[in-house]
Design an enzyme around this catalytic site. Structure first.
Site, PDB file in Angstrom:
ATOM      1  N   LYS A 173      -6.091  -9.728  -6.230  1.00 36.21           N
ATOM      2  CA  LYS A 173      -7.072  -9.874  -5.119  1.00 36.21           C
ATOM      3  C   LYS A 173      -8.237  -8.421  -5.559  1.00 36.21           C
ATOM      4  O   LYS A 173      -8.157  -7.472  -6.062  1.00 36.21           O
ATOM      5  CB  LYS A 173      -6.950  -9.378  -3.889  1.00 36.21           C
ATOM      6  CG  LYS A 173      -8.547 -10.250  -2.583  1.00 36.21           C
ATOM      7  CD  LYS A 173      -7.655 -10.102  -1.421  1.00 36.21           C
ATOM      8  CE  LYS A 173      -8.325  -8.712  -0.831  1.00 36.21           C
ATOM      9  NZ  LYS A 173      -8.224  -8.198   0.452  1.00 36.21           N
ATOM     10  N   LYS A 216     -11.895  -3.796  -3.105  1.00 40.58           N
ATOM     11  CA  LYS A 216     -12.321  -1.814  -2.877  1.00 40.58           C
ATOM     12  C   LYS A 216     -12.011  -0.589  -3.667  1.00 40.58           C
ATOM     13  O   LYS A 216     -11.985   0.208  -4.050  1.00 40.58           O
ATOM     14  CB  LYS A 216     -13.169  -1.627  -2.245  1.00 40.58           C
ATOM     15  CG  LYS A 216     -14.007  -2.827  -1.469  1.00 40.58           C
ATOM     16  CD  LYS A 216     -14.776  -2.236   0.152  1.00 40.58           C
ATOM     17  CE  LYS A 216     -14.100  -2.418   0.951  1.00 40.58           C
ATOM     18  NZ  LYS A 216     -15.358  -2.339   2.543  1.00 40.58           N
ATOM     19  N   LYS A 249       0.618  -1.797   0.243  1.00 38.78           N
ATOM     20  CA  LYS A 249       0.121   0.125  -0.021  1.00 38.78           C
ATOM     21  C   LYS A 249       0.713   1.419  -0.295  1.00 38.78           C
ATOM     22  O   LYS A 249      -0.063   2.782  -0.571  1.00 38.78           O
ATOM     23  CB  LYS A 249      -0.942  -0.159   1.342  1.00 38.78           C
ATOM     24  CG  LYS A 249      -1.798  -1.216   0.923  1.00 38.78           C
ATOM     25  CD  LYS A 249      -2.661  -0.532   2.447  1.00 38.78           C
ATOM     26  CE  LYS A 249      -4.114  -1.767   2.328  1.00 38.78           C
ATOM     27  NZ  LYS A 249      -5.365  -2.509   3.248  1.00 38.78           N
TER      28      LYS A 249
END
Length: 338
Positions: free
Chosen positions: A201, A204, A112
């Site tokens: 994956k 969202k 991230k």
């Protein structure tokens, strides 16, 4: 009954991956376990990118989704993380028992943080919450002394850190303060991949939503994503994650929606191609989403708040008792006992 705790962030609409990887499992477990299922709204502000209005509505919608999928508020303790201040306080205490090296090694932090652009002068403004996310997650778990924590495989490293922190504190203060939870990872559906890129994956936070199915999107939009999902040129329904990851991902989704085994699916479509398989999967998805969205609309905000209030007292007593116990073991003065 053995106890389970888990939560999902209300950062945006739920995806099919959220349901198949987590919520479906919660529903299946609710008759056999004492369940503590929460909305992880404190985690939702980790990057500071969500607006107050969006956070508030997403929080209520997530509880609404839990109910629509079949979580029974008479069986499951449904609550909002931020209403239990003990989460944040224990998170700080656990952070002080954790090293910077441990947090820097977290794979999700590396992934991230790499997405944050560097400034013109070469600096990178990383939110601190991104780094200390795992210690808050550890607090979410250890407050309720669960026997098991069901997670997707991408969260396994965080649960291992939670176990390490708990064991470290127990050894350091010569106490059985924290129960060491075991990890439950569901084999099928544990990690639903992006329909356009099977290497990542379904998320969202994906930069493009072409390969992400949001559960509250128009049903025809979601079905079209299945029909246009990336596949290889072999046109053979075969479950091979290494050689045919795209079709393997779709088979995994089919299995979770139909409760058919992967072998049975492969046998059913042995003499058929991707077109027929995708159309049947789209039909399965349409039936699933129609049922879910219809139920979702039946729960108004007042009912959702009543559900949250129903669990509040019990959850609060457990969280406060554990935090008080931790504070006492660590040497903090309890003025109520002075």
């Amino acid at each position: 009954m053995k106890r389970i705790v888990s939560g999902i962030q209300p950062t945006s609409g739920l995806t099919l991956g959220n349901y198949l990887g987590s919520i479906k499992q919660f529903v299946q477990m609710q008759d056999n376990y004492e369940m503590f299922i929460f909305v992880a709204d404190l985690h939702a502000i980790t990057t500071g990118l969500i607006s107050p209005e969006e956070l508030r509505q997403n929080t209520l919608n997530l509880v609404r989704s839990y109910l629509a999928f079949g979580l029974d508020p008479n069986k499951v303790n449904l609550f909002i993380q931020s209403t239990m201040k003990e989460h944040a306080e224990l998170g700080y205490l656990l952070m002080c028992q954790t090293t910077l090296g441990e947090l820097n090694r977290m794979t999700q932090f590396k992934d991230k943080s790499a997405k944050f652009q560097k400034e013109a002068n070469g600096t990178q403004k990383l939110p601190t919450g991104l780094l200390i996310y795992p210690t808050l997650m550890a607090a979410d778990i250890l407050l309720y002394s669960p026997d098991y924590v069901p997670v997707g495989i991408d969260q396994k490293q965080h649960i291992e850190l939670t176990r390490n922190i708990a064991e470290r504190i127990n050894n350091k203060f010569k106490t059985e303060l924290f129960k060491i939870p075991d990890i439950i990872i569901k084999k099928e559906g544990a990690k639903i991949m992006d329909l356009c890129d099977p290497k990542v994956k379904m998320s969202k936070s994906a930069t493009t939503h072409k390969g992400v199915i949001f559960l509250n999107d128009p049903i025809d939009v979601s079905c079209k994503k299945i029909l246009s999902a990336k596949t290889d040129s072999l046109n053979k329904i075969n479950y091979d994650v290494d050689q045919q990851p795209e079709i393997a991902n779709l088979i995994n989704i089919y299995s979770c929606l139909s409760d058919m085994t992967i072998d049975d699916i492969c046998n059913k479509y042995a003499n058929l191609g991707y077109k027929e398989f995708k159309q049947d999967l789209a039909n399965l998805l349409q039936d699933f989403l129609s049922s879910y969205q219809e139920k979702f609309k039946t729960y108004n905000d007042d009912y959702v708040r009543d559900v949250i209030e129903k669990s509040y007292t019990k959850v609060k007593e457990i969280a406060k008792a554990k935090l008080d116990e931790v504070l006492e073991k660590l040497g903090f003065v309890n003025y109520e006992k002075c």
